[in-house]
Design a protein around this motif. Structure first.
Motif, short mmCIF file in Angstrom:
data_model
loop_
_atom_site.label_atom_id
_atom_site.label_comp_id
_atom_site.label_asym_id
_atom_site.label_seq_id
_atom_site.Cartn_x
_atom_site.Cartn_y
_atom_site.Cartn_z
N LEU A 24 -111.00 -108.89 -37.24
CA LEU A 24 -111.79 -107.68 -36.98
C LEU A 24 -111.18 -106.55 -37.80
O LEU A 24 -109.98 -106.30 -37.74
N SER A 25 -112.00 -105.88 -38.56
CA SER A 25 -111.54 -104.76 -39.39
C SER A 25 -112.42 -103.55 -39.09
O SER A 25 -113.65 -103.62 -39.18
N ILE A 26 -111.78 -102.44 -38.68
CA ILE A 26 -112.51 -101.21 -38.37
C ILE A 26 -111.93 -100.09 -39.22
O ILE A 26 -110.72 -99.83 -39.18
N GLU A 27 -112.76 -99.42 -39.98
CA GLU A 27 -112.37 -98.25 -40.75
C GLU A 27 -113.27 -97.10 -40.34
O GLU A 27 -114.49 -97.25 -40.30
N SER A 28 -112.65 -96.00 -40.00
CA SER A 28 -113.42 -94.83 -39.58
C SER A 28 -113.13 -93.69 -40.55
O SER A 28 -112.11 -93.01 -40.43
N PRO A 29 -114.00 -93.47 -41.53
CA PRO A 29 -113.76 -92.37 -42.46
C PRO A 29 -113.92 -91.03 -41.74
O PRO A 29 -114.65 -90.93 -40.75
N ARG A 30 -113.21 -90.04 -42.25
CA ARG A 30 -113.27 -88.71 -41.64
C ARG A 30 -114.64 -88.10 -41.87
O ARG A 30 -115.27 -88.28 -42.90
N GLY A 31 -115.06 -87.34 -40.86
CA GLY A 31 -116.32 -86.60 -40.99
C GLY A 31 -116.14 -85.40 -41.91
O GLY A 31 -115.02 -84.99 -42.23
N GLN A 32 -117.22 -84.84 -42.32
CA GLN A 32 -117.17 -83.67 -43.20
C GLN A 32 -117.33 -82.42 -42.34
O GLN A 32 -118.31 -82.26 -41.64
N LEU A 33 -116.33 -81.54 -42.44
CA LEU A 33 -116.32 -80.30 -41.68
C LEU A 33 -116.47 -79.15 -42.65
O LEU A 33 -115.72 -79.03 -43.61
N GLU A 34 -117.43 -78.29 -42.37
CA GLU A 34 -117.69 -77.14 -43.22
C GLU A 34 -117.69 -75.90 -42.33
O GLU A 34 -118.48 -75.81 -41.40
N VAL A 35 -116.78 -74.98 -42.60
CA VAL A 35 -116.68 -73.75 -41.80
C VAL A 35 -116.92 -72.57 -42.73
O VAL A 35 -116.24 -72.42 -43.74
N LYS A 36 -117.88 -71.74 -42.36
CA LYS A 36 -118.15 -70.51 -43.13
C LYS A 36 -117.96 -69.33 -42.20
O LYS A 36 -118.53 -69.30 -41.11
N GLN A 37 -117.14 -68.41 -42.63
CA GLN A 37 -116.86 -67.22 -41.83
C GLN A 37 -116.92 -66.00 -42.73
O GLN A 37 -116.10 -65.84 -43.62
N GLU A 38 -117.90 -65.16 -42.49
CA GLU A 38 -117.96 -63.91 -43.23
C GLU A 38 -116.94 -62.96 -42.66
O GLU A 38 -116.69 -62.95 -41.45
N ALA A 39 -116.36 -62.16 -43.53
CA ALA A 39 -115.37 -61.18 -43.07
C ALA A 39 -116.05 -60.14 -42.19
O ALA A 39 -117.21 -59.78 -42.40
N ALA A 40 -115.35 -59.70 -41.18
CA ALA A 40 -115.89 -58.69 -40.28
C ALA A 40 -116.04 -57.37 -41.03
O ALA A 40 -115.26 -57.06 -41.94
N SER A 41 -117.05 -56.60 -40.65
CA SER A 41 -117.25 -55.27 -41.25
C SER A 41 -116.41 -54.27 -40.47
O SER A 41 -116.48 -54.21 -39.25
N MET A 42 -115.62 -53.51 -41.20
CA MET A 42 -114.76 -52.52 -40.55
C MET A 42 -115.06 -51.15 -41.14
O MET A 42 -115.07 -50.98 -42.35
N ASP A 43 -115.31 -50.19 -40.26
CA ASP A 43 -115.61 -48.83 -40.68
C ASP A 43 -114.61 -47.92 -39.98
O ASP A 43 -114.58 -47.85 -38.75
#
Length: 188
Positions: A24-43
């Motif tokens: 029995l051979s099991i390979e679990s490739p990693r999932g693709q994670l994409e994180v997008k974070q816009e910088a906060a607006s500071m006034d």
């Protein structure tokens, strides 16, 4: 004498078993994670602070302050100056009335009046504390507008391979019976 001799040889059967394990051979490739974070607006707004300078006591000490304050300062001293002057006149009159005094009272009184200073103070007291500074600081106004975080995750299917095992059963050795009759000489 010849007696027949009976000899029996038996061979047992043997079973052979060959096994091969399952794989029995099991390979679990990693999932693709994409994180997008816009910088906060500071006034940030920083209003100017307020500085107030009160130099009225310094101008008063120089004799150049507000006219009404200057007149009130002189007026407030007049009662004590008048009482001091009356006391001085009484003292000088008592000195002049002393006929037994060997010194010339009139000459001494005249000399003292020449050297006497004006008891009215027209200027204020000189000090480094005459100028008052007051600074009122304003707090900065900080406005922060956060933005949402966008997280995308794509999972990958595990890769599974299975090779079944094998069992091979066979007869390794057949069973047999061998019977022999041979002559046996008893006297030999």
């Amino acid at each position: 004498m010849n007696i027949p001799r009976l000899s029996i040889h038996q061979t047992f059967a043997q079973i052979g078993i060959d096994t091969q394990k399952a794989q029995l051979s099991i390979e679990s490739p990693r999932g693709q994670l994409e994180v997008k974070q816009e910088a906060a607006s500071m006034d940030i707004t920083s209003p100017k602070g307020e500085l107030s300078v009160d130099s009225s006591a310094a101008w008063s000490a120089l004799g150049k302050g507000d006219h009404l304050e200057w007149m009130n300062q002189i007026y407030s001293q007049l009662q004590s100056v008048a009482l001091q002057a009356i006391g001085k006149i009484v003292e000088d009159g008592n000195r002049m009335a002393m006929i037994t005094n060997p010194s010339n009272s009139f000459a001494e009184i005249a000399a003292n009046q020449m050297n006497e200073q004006n008891p009215v103070e027209y200027v204020g007291e000189a000090s480094n504390l005459n100028v008052k500074l007051n600074y009122e600081m304003k707090k900065p106004e900080i406005n922060i507008t956060p933005h949402q975080t966008d997280i995308q995750y794509t999972p990958q299917k595990p890769q599974i391979s299975y090779a079944p095992g094998n069992i091979d059963i066979y007869v390794k050795q057949k069973n047999s019976i061998e019977i022999n009759v041979s002559s046996y000489d008893w006297y030999k």
